[in-house]
Design a protein around this motif. Structure first.
Motif, short mmCIF file in Angstrom:
data_model
loop_
_atom_site.label_atom_id
_atom_site.label_comp_id
_atom_site.label_asym_id
_atom_site.label_seq_id
_atom_site.Cartn_x
_atom_site.Cartn_y
_atom_site.Cartn_z
N UNK A 1 0.74 -1.25 -0.11
CA UNK A 1 0.04 -0.03 0.03
C UNK A 1 0.83 1.28 0.03
N UNK A 2 0.23 2.53 -0.34
CA UNK A 2 0.93 3.60 -0.20
C UNK A 2 0.15 4.46 1.07
N UNK A 3 0.73 4.88 2.00
CA UNK A 3 0.10 5.71 3.00
C UNK A 3 0.08 7.16 2.90
N UNK A 4 -1.00 7.65 2.95
CA UNK A 4 -1.48 9.24 2.76
C UNK A 4 -1.73 9.97 4.30
N UNK A 5 -0.97 10.56 4.79
CA UNK A 5 -1.40 11.62 5.85
C UNK A 5 -2.38 12.57 5.34
N UNK A 6 -3.43 12.37 6.09
CA UNK A 6 -4.54 13.30 5.92
C UNK A 6 -5.04 14.42 6.97
N UNK A 7 -5.38 15.49 7.00
CA UNK A 7 -6.24 16.11 8.18
C UNK A 7 -7.39 15.63 8.49
N UNK A 8 -8.20 15.41 7.64
CA UNK A 8 -9.52 14.81 8.18
C UNK A 8 -10.08 13.72 7.14
N UNK A 9 -10.29 12.60 7.86
CA UNK A 9 -10.40 11.15 7.26
C UNK A 9 -11.77 11.44 6.41
N UNK A 10 -12.99 11.76 7.04
CA UNK A 10 -14.05 11.69 6.22
C UNK A 10 -14.07 12.49 4.93
N UNK A 11 -13.52 13.66 5.03
CA UNK A 11 -13.44 14.66 3.71
C UNK A 11 -12.54 14.03 2.86
N UNK A 12 -11.30 13.23 3.27
CA UNK A 12 -10.39 12.73 2.28
C UNK A 12 -11.35 11.42 1.92
#
Length: 136
Positions: A8-19
């Motif tokens: 997998x590729x891991x992507x850091x996000x501020x907001x999981x729901x929006x992402x």
């Protein structure tokens, strides 16, 4: 080490729901799993793209690894994960080859995988995760 594929590729996000909404509504992918990894202070969401996964990572605490990453670098690609037969053995091989480790032995990660990380100082600046299916 015998890497079989990109896990997998891991992507850091501020907001999981929006992402998740972006990946589903704009890219047309389907989130198939949301999971919290309490000891890593992270909540994850997974998408399949062919035989590779995208893992979105939202910090559940500012002092967790993803919280610190986002504070320093902002949202974006956090790591690449490779599938190996045995994560602990692969970590040992990497160390024997002169790679600085974050984890000396594997630990439990999302989706029940055994995981361990190689330090980006030894991997051309890319945080690298080694994953294997749990032997339990």
């Amino acid at each position: 080490m015998n890497i079989s594929h990109i896990e997998h590729l891991g992507i850091a996000v501020d907001n999981l729901e929006e992402s998740i909404a972006y990946y589903e509504k704009v890219l047309g992918l389907t989130c198939y799993s949301i999971e919290e990894v309490v000891d890593q202070k992270v909540k994850t969401a997974f998408f399949m793209v062919g035989s590779t996964k995208i893992e979105l990572l939202e910090s559940t605490s500012p002092d967790g690894p993803i919280g610190k990453f986002i504070a320093k670098k902002g949202q974006g690609i956090h790591h690449i994960a490779f599938a190996v037969e045995n994560a602990t053995k692969a970590l040992q091989v990497a160390e024997e080859r002169g790679v600085q480790l974050i984890d000396k032995v594997s630990r439990k990660g999302a989706e029940g995988l055994d995981i361990g990380f190689l330090h980006p100082k030894s991997t051309l600046g890319v945080l690298t995760e080694l994953c294997s299916k749990s032997k339990q």
